[in-house]
Design a protein around this motif. Structure first.
Motif, PDB file in Angstrom:
ATOM      1  N   ALA A 118     -47.026  52.796  31.609  1.00 51.91           N
ATOM      2  CA  ALA A 118     -48.199  52.552  30.764  1.00 51.91           C
ATOM      3  C   ALA A 118     -49.385  53.415  31.191  1.00 51.91           C
ATOM      4  CB  ALA A 118     -48.577  51.075  30.802  1.00 51.91           C
ATOM      5  N   VAL A 119     -49.588  53.570  32.497  1.00 52.45           N
ATOM      6  CA  VAL A 119     -50.725  54.398  32.917  1.00 52.45           C
ATOM      7  C   VAL A 119     -50.438  55.880  32.678  1.00 52.45           C
ATOM      8  CG1 VAL A 119     -51.614  52.716  34.570  1.00 52.45           C
ATOM      9  CG2 VAL A 119     -50.043  54.475  35.363  1.00 52.45           C
ATOM     10  N   TYR A 120     -49.180  56.279  32.739  1.00 51.84           N
ATOM     11  CA  TYR A 120     -48.866  57.664  32.372  1.00 51.84           C
ATOM     12  C   TYR A 120     -49.109  57.898  30.881  1.00 51.84           C
ATOM     13  CZ  TYR A 120     -46.755  59.001  36.863  1.00 51.84           C
ATOM     14  OH  TYR A 120     -46.537  59.324  38.177  1.00 51.84           O
ATOM     15  N   GLU A 121     -48.896  56.867  30.076  1.00 56.07           N
ATOM     16  CA  GLU A 121     -49.186  56.990  28.646  1.00 56.07           C
ATOM     17  C   GLU A 121     -50.684  57.102  28.412  1.00 56.07           C
ATOM     18  OE1 GLU A 121     -48.511  54.439  24.516  1.00 56.07           O
ATOM     19  OE2 GLU A 121     -47.319  53.977  26.299  1.00 56.07           O
ATOM     20  N   LEU A 122     -51.476  56.327  29.171  1.00 58.01           N
ATOM     21  CA  LEU A 122     -52.928  56.392  29.060  1.00 58.01           C
ATOM     22  C   LEU A 122     -53.468  57.717  29.593  1.00 58.01           C
ATOM     23  CD1 LEU A 122     -55.577  54.830  28.367  1.00 58.01           C
ATOM     24  CD2 LEU A 122     -55.576  54.042  30.758  1.00 58.01           C
ATOM     25  N   PHE A 123     -52.849  58.214  30.655  1.00 52.97           N
ATOM     26  CA  PHE A 123     -53.272  59.463  31.294  1.00 52.97           C
ATOM     27  C   PHE A 123     -52.112  60.458  31.285  1.00 52.97           C
ATOM     28  CE2 PHE A 123     -55.699  56.098  33.569  1.00 52.97           C
ATOM     29  CZ  PHE A 123     -56.990  56.512  33.269  1.00 52.97           C
ATOM     30  N   PRO A 124     -51.803  61.067  30.145  1.00 53.98           N
ATOM     31  CA  PRO A 124     -50.647  61.972  30.094  1.00 53.98           C
ATOM     32  C   PRO A 124     -50.755  63.149  31.066  1.00 53.98           C
ATOM     33  CG  PRO A 124     -51.966  62.110  28.075  1.00 53.98           C
ATOM     34  CD  PRO A 124     -52.463  60.923  28.841  1.00 53.98           C
ATOM     35  N   LEU A 125     -51.980  63.535  31.397  1.00 59.60           N
ATOM     36  CA  LEU A 125     -52.148  64.642  32.346  1.00 59.60           C
ATOM     37  C   LEU A 125     -51.594  64.274  33.722  1.00 59.60           C
ATOM     38  CD1 LEU A 125     -53.223  67.509  32.466  1.00 59.60           C
ATOM     39  CD2 LEU A 125     -55.446  66.584  33.149  1.00 59.60           C
ATOM     40  N   LEU A 126     -51.713  63.002  34.096  1.00 65.46           N
ATOM     41  CA  LEU A 126     -51.159  62.572  35.388  1.00 65.46           C
ATOM     42  C   LEU A 126     -49.641  62.676  35.393  1.00 65.46           C
ATOM     43  CD1 LEU A 126     -53.310  59.454  36.367  1.00 65.46           C
ATOM     44  CD2 LEU A 126     -53.572  61.829  37.106  1.00 65.46           C
ATOM     45  N   ALA A 127     -49.015  62.421  34.257  1.00 63.57           N
ATOM     46  CA  ALA A 127     -47.557  62.545  34.181  1.00 63.57           C
ATOM     47  C   ALA A 127     -47.130  63.986  34.448  1.00 63.57           C
ATOM     48  CB  ALA A 127     -47.058  62.080  32.816  1.00 63.57           C
ATOM     49  N   GLU A 128     -47.973  64.923  34.033  1.00 62.86           N
ATOM     50  CA  GLU A 128     -47.670  66.329  34.282  1.00 62.86           C
ATOM     51  C   GLU A 128     -47.940  66.725  35.726  1.00 62.86           C
ATOM     52  OE1 GLU A 128     -49.945  68.645  31.568  1.00 62.86           O
ATOM     53  OE2 GLU A 128     -49.311  67.494  29.796  1.00 62.86           O
ATOM     54  N   ARG A 129     -48.707  65.888  36.448  1.00 63.79           N
ATOM     55  CA  ARG A 129     -49.097  66.205  37.825  1.00 63.79           C
ATOM     56  C   ARG A 129     -48.399  65.286  38.838  1.00 63.79           C
ATOM     57  NH1 ARG A 129     -51.196  69.558  34.827  1.00 63.79           N
ATOM     58  NH2 ARG A 129     -53.379  70.250  34.912  1.00 63.79           N
ATOM     59  N   LYS A 130     -47.279  64.727  38.461  1.00 61.12           N
ATOM     60  CA  LYS A 130     -46.607  63.730  39.299  1.00 61.12           C
ATOM     61  C   LYS A 130     -46.366  64.203  40.726  1.00 61.12           C
ATOM     62  CE  LYS A 130     -43.865  60.960  36.031  1.00 61.12           C
ATOM     63  NZ  LYS A 130     -42.485  60.573  35.666  1.00 61.12           N
ATOM     64  N   THR A 131     -45.987  65.452  40.869  1.00 66.08           N
ATOM     65  CA  THR A 131     -45.564  65.938  42.186  1.00 66.08           C
ATOM     66  C   THR A 131     -46.694  66.566  42.988  1.00 66.08           C
ATOM     67  OG1 THR A 131     -44.913  68.084  41.263  1.00 66.08           O
ATOM     68  CG2 THR A 131     -43.229  66.350  41.341  1.00 66.08           C
ATOM     69  N   LEU A 132     -47.887  66.654  42.412  1.00 60.04           N
ATOM     70  CA  LEU A 132     -49.020  67.229  43.135  1.00 60.04           C
ATOM     71  C   LEU A 132     -49.656  66.181  44.031  1.00 60.04           C
ATOM     72  CD1 LEU A 132     -50.862  69.431  40.472  1.00 60.04           C
ATOM     73  CD2 LEU A 132     -49.095  70.100  42.113  1.00 60.04           C
ATOM     74  N   SER A 133     -50.141  66.612  45.176  1.00 57.85           N
ATOM     75  CA  SER A 133     -50.822  65.693  46.089  1.00 57.85           C
ATOM     76  C   SER A 133     -52.219  65.391  45.564  1.00 57.85           C
ATOM     77  CB  SER A 133     -50.922  66.307  47.483  1.00 57.85           C
ATOM     78  OG  SER A 133     -51.875  67.352  47.507  1.00 57.85           O
ATOM     79  N   GLY A 134     -52.799  64.329  46.097  1.00 52.25           N
ATOM     80  CA  GLY A 134     -54.161  63.968  45.703  1.00 52.25           C
ATOM     81  C   GLY A 134     -55.145  65.094  45.946  1.00 52.25           C
ATOM     82  N   ALA A 135     -54.928  65.865  47.012  1.00 50.38           N
ATOM     83  CA  ALA A 135     -55.839  66.958  47.347  1.00 50.38           C
ATOM     84  C   ALA A 135     -55.723  68.125  46.383  1.00 50.38           C
ATOM     85  CB  ALA A 135     -55.567  67.437  48.766  1.00 50.38           C
ATOM     86  N   GLN A 136     -54.620  68.222  45.652  1.00 55.83           N
ATOM     87  CA  GLN A 136     -54.412  69.335  44.731  1.00 55.83           C
ATOM     88  C   GLN A 136     -54.931  69.060  43.327  1.00 55.83           C
ATOM     89  OE1 GLN A 136     -50.083  69.475  45.607  1.00 55.83           O
ATOM     90  NE2 GLN A 136     -50.385  71.659  46.017  1.00 55.83           N
TER      91      GLN A 136
END
Length: 243
Positions: A118-136
């Motif tokens: 559900a949160v990936y649906e709300l924030f589709p950009l995060l779904a594209e950044r799944k493997t990036l670290s918080g610092a990236q």
């Protein structure tokens, strides 16, 4: 009559001998409420006091849906239905986006509307950044992740401390859309903001903090129309003149 969602009564908070919050009392229901004020007025200390986060030493009462929160540890407050999006996002640089969202206990993630999908649906950009670290992640992406992480606890009340800080105007507009969607879905919002434009876009009810106290209560329309109050309580030029 049922209790207000959040009731704070005669709240004092101290850092050592420094008396930061001084007799704060306020109530809020389901409607979004914003607290504004200059730097150093105690806004973040109020957030930490609500969430039971050290170091403030607290006296007084903070009740959520009638249940006393003072003295409870943060995880109990979170389990009761209060979530926190802290100032500065407070992500783990070594964890990926997906790890931030899956580190919560299965019990919290399975108890309501907000799941990882559900949160990936709300924030589709995060779904594209799944493997990036918080610092990236960019500042806007980090703020999305901080909100998504809080939503996974399925809160009744979302406390947001300066969510627009450091974000570009176009990202702030996206943030406002997201907050509006959350409010429409029944998530109550307590917004702490120095940006008057953001605060007035989110909430009609505004509380102004002055020297550790609630010094003024008003509406968005009234404060936007009162240039002298903007300068007196917030120390900013009127919005019409701000660049």
């Amino acid at each position: 009559m049922p209790p207000d969602l959040l009731e704070i009564e005669d709240l004092d908070a101290y850092y050592g001998g420094a008396h930061v919050l001084q007799g704060i009392s306020l109530e809020m229901g389901d409607e979004p409420t914003a607290i504004v004020g200059r730097n150093g007025m105690g806004k973040t200390t109020l957030c930490k006091s609500i969430m039971g986060i050290s170091p403030p030493k607290v006296r007084g009462s903070i009740r959520f849906e009638g249940t006393e929160l003072v003295g409870k540890p943060p995880y109990r407050i979170c389990s009761a239905g209060v979530a926190y999006v802290p100032q500065g996002r407070r992500l783990f640089p070594s964890l990926t986006t997906h790890e931030h969202l899956t580190m919560l206990s299965a019990r919290l993630r399975a108890r309501g509307r907000w799941t990882t999908d559900a949160v990936y649906e709300l924030f589709p950009l995060l779904a594209e950044r799944k493997t990036l670290s918080g610092a990236q992640l960019s500042g806007g992406e980090q703020q999305m992740l901080a909100i998504a992480r809080a939503l996974l606890t399925n809160p009744r009340l979302l406390v947001m401390d300066e969510p627009s800080e450091g974000l570009a105007p176009n990202i702030v507009e996206e943030l406002l859309e997201i907050i509006g969607k959350l409010a429409a879905e029944g998530v109550s919002i307590l917004l702490i903001e120095q940006n008057l434009g953001v605060a007035t876009a989110v909430a009609d009810r505004l509380l102004v903090m002055v020297s550790g106290s609630i010094g003024y209560e008003t509406t968005s329309a009234a404060l936007l129309a009162d240039e002298s109050a903007q300068q007196r309580f917030l120390g900013v030029a009127p919005l019409a003149e701000a660049g």
